[in-house]
Design an enzyme around this catalytic site. Structure first.
Site, PDB file in Angstrom:
ATOM      1  N   HIS A 174     -36.760  53.764 118.740  1.00 57.78           N
ATOM      2  CA  HIS A 174     -37.014  55.145 118.346  1.00 57.78           C
ATOM      3  C   HIS A 174     -37.078  56.031 119.589  1.00 57.78           C
ATOM      4  O   HIS A 174     -37.106  55.529 120.715  1.00 57.78           O
ATOM      5  CB  HIS A 174     -38.322  55.252 117.537  1.00 57.78           C
ATOM      6  CG  HIS A 174     -39.506  54.688 118.244  1.00 57.78           C
ATOM      7  ND1 HIS A 174     -40.115  53.506 117.867  1.00 57.78           N
ATOM      8  CD2 HIS A 174     -40.176  55.108 119.329  1.00 57.78           C
ATOM      9  CE1 HIS A 174     -41.108  53.247 118.684  1.00 57.78           C
ATOM     10  NE2 HIS A 174     -41.166  54.199 119.579  1.00 57.78           N
TER      11      HIS A 174
HETATM   12  C1  T46 Z   1     -43.472  53.679 121.816  1.00 58.63           C
HETATM   13  C2  T46 Z   1     -43.433  52.233 122.161  1.00 58.63           C
HETATM   14  C3  T46 Z   1     -43.404  51.995 123.643  1.00 58.63           C
HETATM   15  C4  T46 Z   1     -50.979  53.442 115.444  1.00 58.63           C
HETATM   16  O1  T46 Z   1     -51.666  53.438 114.411  1.00 58.63           O
HETATM   17  N1  T46 Z   1     -51.376  54.179 116.520  1.00 58.63           N
HETATM   18  C5  T46 Z   1     -50.647  54.232 117.661  1.00 58.63           C
HETATM   19  O2  T46 Z   1     -51.064  54.916 118.615  1.00 58.63           O
HETATM   20  C6  T46 Z   1     -49.427  53.495 117.728  1.00 58.63           C
HETATM   21  C7  T46 Z   1     -48.565  53.547 118.987  1.00 58.63           C
HETATM   22  C8  T46 Z   1     -49.042  52.759 116.639  1.00 58.63           C
HETATM   23  N2  T46 Z   1     -49.815  52.721 115.525  1.00 58.63           N
HETATM   24  C9  T46 Z   1     -49.423  51.864 114.407  1.00 58.63           C
HETATM   25  C10 T46 Z   1     -48.159  52.295 113.683  1.00 58.63           C
HETATM   26  C11 T46 Z   1     -47.562  50.981 113.212  1.00 58.63           C
HETATM   27  O3  T46 Z   1     -48.120  50.638 111.966  1.00 58.63           O
HETATM   28  O4  T46 Z   1     -49.139  50.560 114.928  1.00 58.63           O
HETATM   29  C12 T46 Z   1     -48.058  49.957 114.249  1.00 58.63           C
HETATM   30  C13 T46 Z   1     -46.973  49.515 115.219  1.00 58.63           C
HETATM   31  O5  T46 Z   1     -46.372  50.677 115.835  1.00 58.63           O
HETATM   32  P1  T46 Z   1     -44.817  50.750 116.177  1.00 58.63           P
HETATM   33  O6  T46 Z   1     -44.020  50.001 115.189  1.00 58.63           O
HETATM   34  O7  T46 Z   1     -44.459  52.191 116.364  1.00 58.63           O
HETATM   35  O8  T46 Z   1     -44.774  49.989 117.597  1.00 58.63           O
HETATM   36  P2  T46 Z   1     -43.581  49.885 118.644  1.00 58.63           P
HETATM   37  O9  T46 Z   1     -43.959  48.799 119.568  1.00 58.63           O
HETATM   38  O10 T46 Z   1     -42.265  49.803 117.988  1.00 58.63           O
HETATM   39  O11 T46 Z   1     -43.604  51.287 119.440  1.00 58.63           O
HETATM   40  C14 T46 Z   1     -44.742  51.657 120.205  1.00 58.63           C
HETATM   41  C15 T46 Z   1     -45.087  53.140 119.978  1.00 58.63           C
HETATM   42  O12 T46 Z   1     -45.244  53.380 118.587  1.00 58.63           O
HETATM   43  C16 T46 Z   1     -44.025  54.070 120.507  1.00 58.63           C
HETATM   44  O13 T46 Z   1     -44.540  55.381 120.565  1.00 58.63           O
HETATM   45  O14 T46 Z   1     -42.914  54.496 122.536  1.00 58.63           O
HETATM   46  O15 T46 Z   1     -44.500  51.457 121.590  1.00 58.63           O
END
Ligand code: T46
Length: 136
Positions: free
Chosen positions: A54
């Site tokens: 993303h």
């Molecule tokens: C990014 C990369 C480097 C939250 O509730 N609070 C938060 O601050 C974050 C970051 C995530 N979440 C929840 C949302 C999802 O249910 O945690 C779960 C996993 O998040 P996500 O699928 O977005 O994780 P990544 O590793 O794909 O991405 C993350 C960050 O979301 C993104 O901003 O730049 O790490």
């Protein structure tokens, strides 16, 4: 600290080492080039399970692999680059409208992320096509 003009870049963090070990400090608008509103970390990852895929409309972040290593693929719409985060004194700054993918996590790695804003799911661009259009 002057605002970073580049969409992404590596930042070398100063390490304070002595006979007891090493310490790195992160301070907003000093070695972190924005106001810090959120810190989170990613762990229990698997080598062959990538994350990310993303971009963010407004968010700026610094990614630091504080334990182990991982790779980050960065795409600003023009340049695609892969960064190997191998050391806790290297931060990868990622500005707005940059596609990111994290992969190849080593065993027990911990990826620390310093963010310029609170969590906001509306702020994500999760389709690569929309990301490319957004750049037009
Ligand atoms: C990014 C990369 C480097 C939250 O509730 N609070 C938060 O601050 C974050 C970051 C995530 N979440 C929840 C949302 C999802 O249910 O945690 C779960 C996993 O998040 P996500 O699928 O977005 O994780 P990544 O590793 O794909 O991405 C993350 C960050 O979301 C993104 O901003 O730049 O790490």
């Amino acid at each position: 600290m002057k605002k970073i003009e580049e969409k992404f870049k590596l930042i070398e963090l100063e390490v304070f080492s002595d006979t007891r070990g090493s310490l790195i400090s992160l301070e907003q608008n000093k070695n972190i080039p924005f106001n810090i509103k959120r810190v989170y970390f990613i762990f229990n990852t698997k080598k062959d399970i990538p994350r990310g895929f993303h971009a963010h409309k407004k968010l700026e972040q610094i990614l630091i692999c504080v334990k182990g290593s991982c790779k980050i693929k960065i795409d600003d719409g023009t340049n695609i680059k892969i960064f190997d985060l191998l050391s806790p004194n290297i931060g990868l700054y990622i500005g707005t409208m940059v596609w990111r993918e994290m992969f190849d996590f080593s065993e027990n790695s911990v990826l620390l992320i310093i963010a310029s804003d609170f969590y906001n799911p509306e702020e994500y661009i999760k389709s690569y096509d929309c990301f490319k259009i957004g750049l037009l």
